[in-house]
Design a protein around this motif. Structure first.
Motif, PDB file in Angstrom:
ATOM      1  N   PRO A 196     -63.391  -5.825  16.975  1.00 26.50           N
ATOM      2  CA  PRO A 196     -64.736  -5.630  16.424  1.00 26.50           C
ATOM      3  C   PRO A 196     -65.685  -6.742  16.859  1.00 26.50           C
ATOM      4  O   PRO A 196     -65.277  -7.874  17.116  1.00 26.50           O
ATOM      5  CB  PRO A 196     -64.514  -5.677  14.912  1.00 26.50           C
ATOM      6  CG  PRO A 196     -63.038  -5.494  14.713  1.00 26.50           C
ATOM      7  CD  PRO A 196     -62.397  -6.073  15.937  1.00 26.50           C
ATOM      8  N   SER A 197     -66.972  -6.400  16.909  1.00 30.39           N
ATOM      9  CA  SER A 197     -68.041  -7.354  17.178  1.00 30.39           C
ATOM     10  C   SER A 197     -68.645  -7.811  15.856  1.00 30.39           C
ATOM     11  O   SER A 197     -68.735  -7.045  14.893  1.00 30.39           O
ATOM     12  CB  SER A 197     -69.120  -6.688  18.042  1.00 30.39           C
ATOM     13  OG  SER A 197     -70.328  -7.410  18.015  1.00 30.39           O
ATOM     14  N   MET A 209     -67.348  -9.467  29.362  1.00 29.92           N
ATOM     15  CA  MET A 209     -66.518  -8.646  28.468  1.00 29.92           C
ATOM     16  C   MET A 209     -65.895  -7.495  29.248  1.00 29.92           C
ATOM     17  O   MET A 209     -64.683  -7.230  29.138  1.00 29.92           O
ATOM     18  CB  MET A 209     -67.365  -8.096  27.320  1.00 29.92           C
ATOM     19  CG  MET A 209     -66.647  -7.074  26.435  1.00 29.92           C
ATOM     20  SD  MET A 209     -65.327  -7.775  25.459  1.00 29.92           S
ATOM     21  CE  MET A 209     -66.296  -8.493  24.120  1.00 29.92           C
ATOM     22  N   ALA A 210     -66.693  -6.801  30.040  1.00 32.58           N
ATOM     23  CA  ALA A 210     -66.169  -5.680  30.820  1.00 32.58           C
ATOM     24  C   ALA A 210     -65.107  -6.142  31.803  1.00 32.58           C
ATOM     25  O   ALA A 210     -64.087  -5.466  31.999  1.00 32.58           O
ATOM     26  CB  ALA A 210     -67.309  -4.981  31.554  1.00 32.58           C
ATOM     27  N   GLY A 234     -60.214  -7.001  23.439  1.00 33.48           N
ATOM     28  CA  GLY A 234     -61.435  -6.630  24.142  1.00 33.48           C
ATOM     29  C   GLY A 234     -62.289  -5.707  23.289  1.00 33.48           C
ATOM     30  O   GLY A 234     -61.788  -5.023  22.401  1.00 33.48           O
ATOM     31  N   GLY A 235     -63.612  -5.697  23.563  1.00 34.46           N
ATOM     32  CA  GLY A 235     -64.443  -4.884  22.693  1.00 34.46           C
ATOM     33  C   GLY A 235     -65.799  -4.481  23.209  1.00 34.46           C
ATOM     34  O   GLY A 235     -66.785  -4.658  22.508  1.00 34.46           O
ATOM     35  N   PRO A 236     -65.933  -3.921  24.414  1.00 27.44           N
ATOM     36  CA  PRO A 236     -67.255  -3.462  24.856  1.00 27.44           C
ATOM     37  C   PRO A 236     -67.727  -2.245  24.066  1.00 27.44           C
ATOM     38  O   PRO A 236     -66.948  -1.337  23.786  1.00 27.44           O
ATOM     39  CB  PRO A 236     -67.022  -3.097  26.329  1.00 27.44           C
ATOM     40  CG  PRO A 236     -65.567  -2.761  26.414  1.00 27.44           C
ATOM     41  CD  PRO A 236     -64.881  -3.648  25.417  1.00 27.44           C
ATOM     42  N   PHE A 237     -69.004  -2.245  23.665  1.00 25.82           N
ATOM     43  CA  PHE A 237     -69.581  -1.053  23.037  1.00 25.82           C
ATOM     44  C   PHE A 237     -69.605   0.086  24.053  1.00 25.82           C
ATOM     45  O   PHE A 237     -69.696  -0.136  25.258  1.00 25.82           O
ATOM     46  CB  PHE A 237     -71.012  -1.321  22.577  1.00 25.82           C
ATOM     47  CG  PHE A 237     -71.133  -2.131  21.312  1.00 25.82           C
ATOM     48  CD1 PHE A 237     -70.023  -2.501  20.575  1.00 25.82           C
ATOM     49  CD2 PHE A 237     -72.379  -2.524  20.851  1.00 25.82           C
ATOM     50  CE1 PHE A 237     -70.140  -3.241  19.419  1.00 25.82           C
ATOM     51  CE2 PHE A 237     -72.518  -3.262  19.691  1.00 25.82           C
ATOM     52  CZ  PHE A 237     -71.392  -3.629  18.966  1.00 25.82           C
ATOM     53  N   GLY A 247     -66.866   0.750  26.632  1.00 22.30           N
ATOM     54  CA  GLY A 247     -66.329   1.276  25.390  1.00 22.30           C
ATOM     55  C   GLY A 247     -64.837   1.423  25.240  1.00 22.30           C
ATOM     56  O   GLY A 247     -64.389   2.213  24.417  1.00 22.30           O
ATOM     57  N   CYS A 248     -64.031   0.658  25.993  1.00 16.79           N
ATOM     58  CA  CYS A 248     -62.580   0.802  25.921  1.00 16.79           C
ATOM     59  C   CYS A 248     -61.922  -0.563  25.733  1.00 16.79           C
ATOM     60  O   CYS A 248     -62.448  -1.582  26.169  1.00 16.79           O
ATOM     61  CB  CYS A 248     -62.030   1.431  27.204  1.00 16.79           C
ATOM     62  SG  CYS A 248     -62.800   2.987  27.673  1.00 16.79           S
ATOM     63  N   ASN A 249     -60.743  -0.558  25.109  1.00 16.81           N
ATOM     64  CA  ASN A 249     -60.005  -1.819  24.984  1.00 16.81           C
ATOM     65  C   ASN A 249     -59.462  -2.231  26.352  1.00 16.81           C
ATOM     66  O   ASN A 249     -59.633  -1.527  27.352  1.00 16.81           O
ATOM     67  CB  ASN A 249     -58.887  -1.697  23.950  1.00 16.81           C
ATOM     68  CG  ASN A 249     -57.673  -0.983  24.499  1.00 16.81           C
ATOM     69  OD1 ASN A 249     -57.784   0.126  25.034  1.00 16.81           O
ATOM     70  ND2 ASN A 249     -56.523  -1.597  24.387  1.00 16.81           N
TER      71      ASN A 249
END
Length: 574
Positions: free
Chosen positions: A114-115, A221-222, A287-290, A296-298
Motif C-alpha cells: 500500500p501507498s 517504482m516501476a 512493490g506498489g505502482p498504481f 499496477g502490478c506487484n
C-alpha cells in the motif's frame, strides 16, 4: 455484518460475537512465526531475513538458486470498474489464497504494497478486509519494511544529481528547459503538483518550473517491480531518461553516474517481503505502482519467486480490468515471460447497481433491473479478459443486502459472456466462505485451456498501440493526440523505443476518460494530452484526460480519524 462462525477453520481466527473493524480483527489473528510461514513454501530459515517477528525479506541468493524450478499456476484477480460501493479485489485475492490452502493446495499470494497517500486520503489501505486480510495490517499499510522510502530516496537522489550537474558547469549540455525528471513523495499533496524551484540566488541553482509526483508513479517504482534481479535493476536505472539537450538528444541516469548509488539504496528493497494471511497462508507483498497512473502490478521478483515455491499463485492488478489487468497482460507478462492460467473478475451487486444508475444511498434496496443494466460493465471486462486467451471466472463478493434475485442477475450476466459466477463470503467467513470458488479456480487453472497472448505485438507503432487499447479495451471510437505529442512519439521511435508497450494513465472509474460515464460506454473519444518515456521500466506512458500523477486529499481525509490509543497502538486505519 456479523462475521460467521469460524470454529472449523484449520488455522484461522477464533469466532467473534460482534462486528469488528478490520484492524481489530487483524489484532486478534493467531500469527505464526515468520520462519514457520516460510517453511510452508520450503524456504529455509537461513534465507529468511526477519523484520521483527511477523514480516521478513527473502534473500536474493536463495531466489537465484530456485530459478530453474518449474513454475506453478498463475491466477490473476481483477475487477469491474471501482465505485464508492466497493468491489473487494484485494480481499478476494487474499480469500482465494486461503481457500486454495483450505482445500489442500500449496499456494502463495502475491500483492502490492500500500501507498501512504490512499491510507491517509480516501481509499484506505490495501491489506484486504474482514476475515480475508494480510497481517500485520498496520505495519503493511504504514512503513512496512521501508521499500517505499528507499524508492523515494533513490528517485530524489537522481533529481538532486541532475540539478547539481547543471549547477557545476553542465558538462553534459542539459537544456534546463527540458529537465524531465520530477521529484516524488509518498503522500497526496496537490500543492506540489507544479512548483518553481531553486529560488533564492545562484547558490541555490537555476530557477525553473518543475513538480512532484506520488512515489507510486515513479519510474523507479516501476523499475523495481519489473527488474528480475539486482543486475537487471541497475541496468534499468541507468537507462532512465532525465533530460534532453538543446539538440533533443537524451541524457540518462547512467550519463550522470547515478545508477550505482541508486541501486545501492534499493538493494534491500529489491528483496521480496513475506507476510501471512489471518489463516497463515504465505503472502509476498512487494512493490506498489498504481494502475491508473502506472502499471499496477506487484513485483516480478515476488511473482516469479512465488511461482517457483508454490503450486498456485494468486496475484492481483490494480483498479478495474481495463487498467490493471490490461497492464498485467501487456506489460508485466510480456516483460517477465509470464503465462497466466486463469483470471478471476470480482464484482459486487452493489457496484453493479451503481453502474446501473442507482444512487449510493439507495443501494440497500432490491433493484434487479439496475443490476442487469450495470452488468454491462461486468460483461465488458469479462470479454476483454477472454480476449487475452486466458479462461475467466467471476467472483461475486457478497454483501448481506444482496438478494437472491440480484445474485441471479449477476450469474445470468456472466453466463451471457460464457463464464460462471460464484458467490463468495470470504469477508465474513474467511476460507470457509470461498471454497467453491477455490475448487473451480484450481480446476480452471489446471484445465490447460489458457492460450495467453498480449493485445498487440512489439512491432506495432506506438500510436497504434495506444489506439489498440482504446478501441479494443475501452471500446472508444477515436483517439485524439495533440500534434506536439505526436512529434514526441515520433522522436521516441527514432531513438529506438518504438517496440515498447504503452502504459495508459486514465481515470479508473470508467472505460472512457470521463469518470461519470459508468456502465459500458462505447463510441467515445480518448484524448492523450502527454506522453512520457520510461526507458528504464520499458514502456511509454500515455496520460489521458484529467488524470493526475499527484493526487490530492479529499475534503475529509482519512488522516483525521487515524490516531494512537492509550497503549500506543494505531487506530483508524482501514
Amino acid at each position: 455484518m456479523v462475521p460467521a462462525d469460524q470454529t472449523d477453520s484449520p488455522h484461522g481466527t477464533p469466532p467473534l460475537s460482534a462486528p469488528l473493524s478490520d484492524i481489530a480483527i487483524a489484532r486478534q489473528a493467531r500469527k505464526a512465526p515468520i520462519t514457520q510461514v516460510a517453511s510452508r513454501l520450503a524456504i529455509p530459515e537461513e534465507a529468511v531475513i526477519p523484520y521483527g517477528r511477523d514480516k521478513a525479506k527473502i534473500d536474493g541468493a536463495f531466489l537465484r538458486s530456485i530459478e530453474d524450478r518449474p513454475a506453478g499456476r498463475l491466477i490473476l484477480v481483477t475487477a469491474i470498474n471501482p465505485t464508492p460501493a466497493g468491489e473487494g479485489k484485494t480481499t478476494t485475492t487474499v480469500g482465494l489464497g486461503d481457500g486454495l490452502s483450505r482445500i489442500g493446495k500449496r499456494v502463495a499470494i502475491a500483492l502490492r504494497e500500500p501507498s501512504l497517500g490512499p491510507c491517509f486520503g480516501q481509499k484506505g489501505g490495501a491489506a484486504g478486509g474482514g476475515y480475508a486480510q494480510v497481517v500485520p495490517m498496520e505495519d503493511i499499510n504504514l512503513h512496512f519494511t521501508g521499500d517505499f522510502h528507499a524508492i523515494t530516496a533513490a528517485h530524489n537522489l537522481l533529481a538532486a544529481m541532475v540539478d547539481n550537474h547543471i549547477h557545476w558547469g553542465n558538462a553534459l549540455g542539459i537544456d534546463p528547459r527540458r529537465v524531465l525528471w520530477r521529484r516524488v513523495v509518498d503522500m497526496n499533496d496537490r500543492a506540489l503538483r507544479d512548483i518553481v524551484q531553486s529560488l533564492g540566488g545562484p547558490a541555490n541553482g537555476l530557477p525553473r518550473e518543475s513538480g512532484f509526483d506520488i512515489t507510486v508513479a515513479s519510474e523507479v517504482m516501476a523499475i523495481l517491480c519489473l527488474a528480475r534481479d539486482l543486475e537487471d535493476l541497475e541496468a534499468r536505472l541507468g537507462r532512465i531518461v532525465v533530460a534532453e539537450r538543446a539538440d533533443r538528444s537524451f541524457v540518462t541516469a547512467r550519463d550522470l553516474k547515478a545508477d550505482g548509488a541508486m541501486a545501492a539504496l534499493l538493494r534491500d528493497a529489491m528483496m521480496p517481503n513475506l507476510v501471512q494471511t489471518l489463516e497463515n497462508t504465505p503472502a509476498f507483498v512487494h512493490g506498489g505502482p498504481f494502475a491508473n497512473i502506472a502499471h499496477g502490478c506487484n513485483s516480478v521478483a515476488a511473482t516469479r519467486a512465488a511461482l517457483r515455491l508454490a503450486d498456485y499463485v494468486v496475484t492481483e492488478a490494480g483498479f478495474g480490468a481495463d487498467l490493471g489487468a490490461e497492464k498485467f497482460f501487456d506489460i508485466k507478462c510480456r516483460q517477465a515471460g509470464l503465462k497466466p492460467d486463469a483470471t478471476v473478475v470480482v464484482a459486487t451487486v452493489r457496484a453493479l447497481k451503481m453502474n446501473g444508475g442507482v444512487a449510493r444511498a439507495e443501494l440497500g434496496r432490491e433493484d434487479v433491473d439496475a443490476v442487469r443494466r450495470g452488468a454491462a460493465n461486468l460483461r465488458r471486462h469479462v470479454e476483454n479478459c477472454l480476449g487475452f486467451g486466458v479462461p475467466v471466472i467471476v467472483a461475486i463478493n457478497h454483501f448481506t443486502s444482496d438478494t437472491q434475485a440480484e445474485i441471479g442477475a449477476v450469474r445470468e450476466a456472466a453466463a451471457a459472456s460464457g463464464v460462471e459466477a460464484v458467490l463468495c463470503r470470504h469477508w465474513a467467513e474467511g476460507s470457509a466462505g470461498i471454497v467453491e470458488l477455490a475448487e473451480k479456480v484450481a480446476a480452471l487453472a489446471d484445465g490447460g485451456t489458457a492460450r495467453f497472448h498480449p493485445l498487440y505485438g512489439d512491432a506495432l507503432p506506438l500510436r497504434e498501440k495506444i489506439e489498440a487499447v482504446v478501441r479494443r479495451i475501452y471500446r472508444g471510437a477515436a483517439v485524439s493526440i495533440d500534434p506536439p505529442v505526436l512529434r514526441t512519439l515520433d522522436r521516441y521511435a527514432e531513438a529506438g523505443f518504438a517496440d515498447l508497450p504503452v502504459c495508459m494513465a486514465k481515470t479508473p472509474y470508467s472505460f472512457s476518460t470521463d469518470p461519470s460515464l459508468l456502465g459500458a460506454p462505447e463510441g467515445h473519444a480518448v484524448h492523450v494530452r502527454e506522453v512520457r518515456l520510461s526507458a528504464g521500466a520499458g514502456f511509454v506512458v500515455a496520460i489521458c484526460g484529467d488524470v493526475l500523477t499527484m493526487p490530492g486529499l479529499p475534503r475529509v481525509p482519512a488522516a483525521e480519524s487515524i490516531r494512537l490509543d492509550e497503549e500506543g497502538r494505531v487506530e483508524g486505519l482501514f
